[in-house]
Motif scaffolding. Structure first.
Motif, mmCIF file in Angstrom:
data_model
loop_
_atom_site.group_PDB
_atom_site.id
_atom_site.type_symbol
_atom_site.label_atom_id
_atom_site.label_comp_id
_atom_site.label_asym_id
_atom_site.label_seq_id
_atom_site.Cartn_x
_atom_site.Cartn_y
_atom_site.Cartn_z
ATOM 1 N N GLN A 7 0.086 10.513 19.175
ATOM 2 C CA GLN A 7 0.701 9.333 18.839
ATOM 3 C C GLN A 7 0.732 9.018 17.388
ATOM 4 O OE1 GLN A 7 -2.172 6.821 21.045
ATOM 5 N NE2 GLN A 7 -3.445 6.577 19.292
ATOM 6 N N SER A 8 1.520 7.963 17.162
ATOM 7 C CA SER A 8 1.358 7.747 15.705
ATOM 8 C C SER A 8 1.184 6.281 15.322
ATOM 9 C CB SER A 8 2.880 8.156 15.241
ATOM 10 O OG SER A 8 3.097 7.498 13.664
ATOM 11 N N SER A 9 0.396 5.666 14.384
ATOM 12 C CA SER A 9 0.259 4.600 13.727
ATOM 13 C C SER A 9 0.399 4.550 12.363
ATOM 14 C CB SER A 9 -1.205 4.038 14.303
ATOM 15 O OG SER A 9 -1.434 2.900 13.511
ATOM 16 N N VAL A 10 1.457 3.869 11.939
ATOM 17 C CA VAL A 10 1.752 3.636 10.375
ATOM 18 C C VAL A 10 1.465 2.376 9.829
ATOM 19 C CG1 VAL A 10 3.523 3.672 8.940
ATOM 20 C CG2 VAL A 10 3.609 5.076 11.068
ATOM 21 N N PRO A 11 0.180 2.478 9.059
ATOM 22 C CA PRO A 11 -0.329 1.181 8.525
ATOM 23 C C PRO A 11 0.342 0.848 7.233
ATOM 24 C CG PRO A 11 -1.665 3.043 7.778
ATOM 25 C CD PRO A 11 -0.738 3.507 8.763
ATOM 26 N N LYS A 52 8.682 7.919 3.363
ATOM 27 C CA LYS A 52 8.108 8.696 2.369
ATOM 28 C C LYS A 52 7.235 9.890 3.027
ATOM 29 C CE LYS A 52 7.900 4.611 -0.788
ATOM 30 N NZ LYS A 52 7.172 3.769 -1.513
ATOM 31 N N PRO A 53 7.262 11.069 2.038
ATOM 32 C CA PRO A 53 6.162 12.058 2.361
ATOM 33 C C PRO A 53 4.798 11.563 2.392
ATOM 34 C CG PRO A 53 7.800 12.849 0.818
ATOM 35 C CD PRO A 53 8.092 11.454 0.881
ATOM 36 N N SER A 54 4.021 12.024 3.455
ATOM 37 C CA SER A 54 2.658 11.421 3.603
ATOM 38 C C SER A 54 2.016 12.131 4.888
ATOM 39 C CB SER A 54 2.409 9.886 3.735
ATOM 40 O OG SER A 54 3.169 9.371 4.858
ATOM 41 N N ALA A 55 0.835 11.698 4.974
ATOM 42 C CA ALA A 55 0.311 12.111 6.156
ATOM 43 C C ALA A 55 0.740 11.458 7.326
ATOM 44 C CB ALA A 55 -1.389 12.083 5.994
ATOM 45 N N TYR A 56 1.116 10.225 7.230
ATOM 46 C CA TYR A 56 1.717 9.366 8.096
ATOM 47 C C TYR A 56 2.869 9.795 8.810
ATOM 48 C CZ TYR A 56 -2.001 6.166 6.691
ATOM 49 O OH TYR A 56 -3.070 5.472 6.250
ATOM 50 N N TYR A 57 3.712 10.604 7.648
ATOM 51 C CA TYR A 57 5.110 11.101 8.207
ATOM 52 C C TYR A 57 4.861 12.314 8.793
ATOM 53 C CZ TYR A 57 9.696 13.496 7.965
ATOM 54 O OH TYR A 57 10.709 14.063 8.437
ATOM 55 N N ARG A 109 2.364 12.896 10.914
ATOM 56 C CA ARG A 109 1.968 12.881 12.253
ATOM 57 C C ARG A 109 3.225 12.359 12.857
ATOM 58 N NH1 ARG A 109 -2.619 11.222 15.154
ATOM 59 N NH2 ARG A 109 -3.581 12.669 13.837
ATOM 60 N N VAL A 110 4.205 11.766 12.456
ATOM 61 C CA VAL A 110 5.625 11.328 13.315
ATOM 62 C C VAL A 110 6.296 12.595 13.562
ATOM 63 C CG1 VAL A 110 7.881 10.222 13.059
ATOM 64 C CG2 VAL A 110 5.700 8.965 12.198
ATOM 65 N N VAL A 152 4.221 14.025 16.640
ATOM 66 C CA VAL A 152 4.704 13.426 17.871
ATOM 67 C C VAL A 152 5.992 13.891 18.402
ATOM 68 C CG1 VAL A 152 4.843 11.183 18.987
ATOM 69 C CG2 VAL A 152 3.047 11.484 17.302
ATOM 70 N N CYS A 153 6.990 14.160 17.583
ATOM 71 C CA CYS A 153 8.206 14.222 18.093
ATOM 72 C C CYS A 153 8.336 15.832 18.405
ATOM 73 C CB CYS A 153 9.660 14.009 16.793
ATOM 74 S SG CYS A 153 9.629 12.216 16.478
ATOM 75 N N GLU A 154 7.884 16.554 17.708
ATOM 76 C CA GLU A 154 7.491 18.039 18.158
ATOM 77 C C GLU A 154 6.891 18.232 19.541
ATOM 78 O OE1 GLU A 154 6.144 22.255 16.491
ATOM 79 O OE2 GLU A 154 5.552 20.423 15.341
ATOM 80 N N GLU A 155 5.991 17.335 19.646
ATOM 81 C CA GLU A 155 5.078 17.594 20.970
ATOM 82 C C GLU A 155 6.001 17.073 22.048
ATOM 83 O OE1 GLU A 155 1.099 15.274 22.277
ATOM 84 O OE2 GLU A 155 0.834 16.990 20.821
ATOM 85 N N LEU A 156 6.646 15.706 21.825
ATOM 86 C CA LEU A 156 7.353 15.268 22.703
ATOM 87 C C LEU A 156 8.555 16.069 23.565
ATOM 88 C CD1 LEU A 156 8.124 12.636 24.623
ATOM 89 C CD2 LEU A 156 9.908 12.133 22.708
#
Length: 236
Positions: free
Chosen positions: A167-171, A184-189, A191-192, A195-199
């Motif tokens: 799952q993804s949570s973007v603060p 922007k490039p980041s650890a949050y991106y 994770r997104v 999640v998309c790859e896993e889906l």
């Protein structure tokens, strides 16, 4: 068996058969529907939905994003309302979904919940969400939280969907997107992307086997009882 399981109907107690999970015959692109939970002019859940769309299309999916603008409150309009009908059509069309909600007052938004509430558990013999894959995400204006994604997981289970582990949570979402609305490039991106790859992988794995995976003993018993009832009425 009757001695060990006296409460069960032997005629409908099927032993799981792994051979029924092997054929993966579908060759069309995985069909993914994205729902997001905001009507703001600058909506970070909508921007995140756009990022997911680009990623999923890159991974070989056919993607639709539902715009919640104009969707009436649940039960405030008939089910043939154009926006309700469109949401239900896309739900039936999809093989997997992504739900993205802002977190507001520690919970998902009412706009997000209204969309899910308009999706019925069943339409006649058709269960629009049963056996479909689901990924959940949230955006928040403050520090990282998982309240919304946790609630979305509960709803996914209630709608009989296969919710993937990631799952993804973007603060502080306002810091995560540039002036062009791109994340922007980041650890949050990252994770997104995860999640998309896993889906996509789960959708490949499940979509052909979904009718078998969601077949249930209780429904076999109920269907047999209904059939017997109709045969009895016909013979009278």
């Amino acid at each position: 068996m009757s001695d060990q399981l006296p409460a069960a109907s032997a005629d409908h107690l099927a032993r799981p058969d792994p051979d029924r999970l092997k054929p993966l015959t579908s060759t069309h692109k995985p069909r993914i529907l994205i729902l997001y939970g905001s009507l703001r002019e600058v909506s970070y859940s909508r921007l995140l939905a756009g990022e997911c769309r680009r990623l999923l299309e890159h991974f070989g999916c056919e993607v639709e994003i539902f715009d919640p603008a104009g969707l009436p409150l649940p039960d405030a309009a008939p089910t043939d309302h154009p926006r309700v009908a469109e949401l239900r059509r896309l739900t039936q069309w999809s093989e997997g979904q992504v739900w993205i909600s802002p977190e507001r007052h520690g919970a998902m938004t009412g706009i997000m919940k209204a969309q899910i509430d308009w999706i019925p558990l069943s339409v006649g013999a058709v269960r629009p969400t049963q056996g479909k894959t689901l990924a959940v995400m949230e955006v928040s204006g403050g520090s990282q939280s998982f309240n919304a994604v946790n609630q979305l997981r509960i709803l996914g289970r209630w709608m009989r969907m296969v919710t993937i582990p990631n799952q993804s949570s973007v603060p502080k979402a306002f810091q995560q997107f540039d002036d062009d609305g791109r994340m922007k490039p980041s650890a949050y991106y990252d994770r997104v992307v995860d999640v998309c790859e896993e889906l996509v992988k789960f959708t490949w794995l499940i979509r052909d086997a979904s009718p078998y995976l969601t077949e249930r003993y209780s429904e076999r018993v109920e269907s047999a009882a209904e059939l017997e009832k109709r045969v009895t009425l016909t013979s009278i």
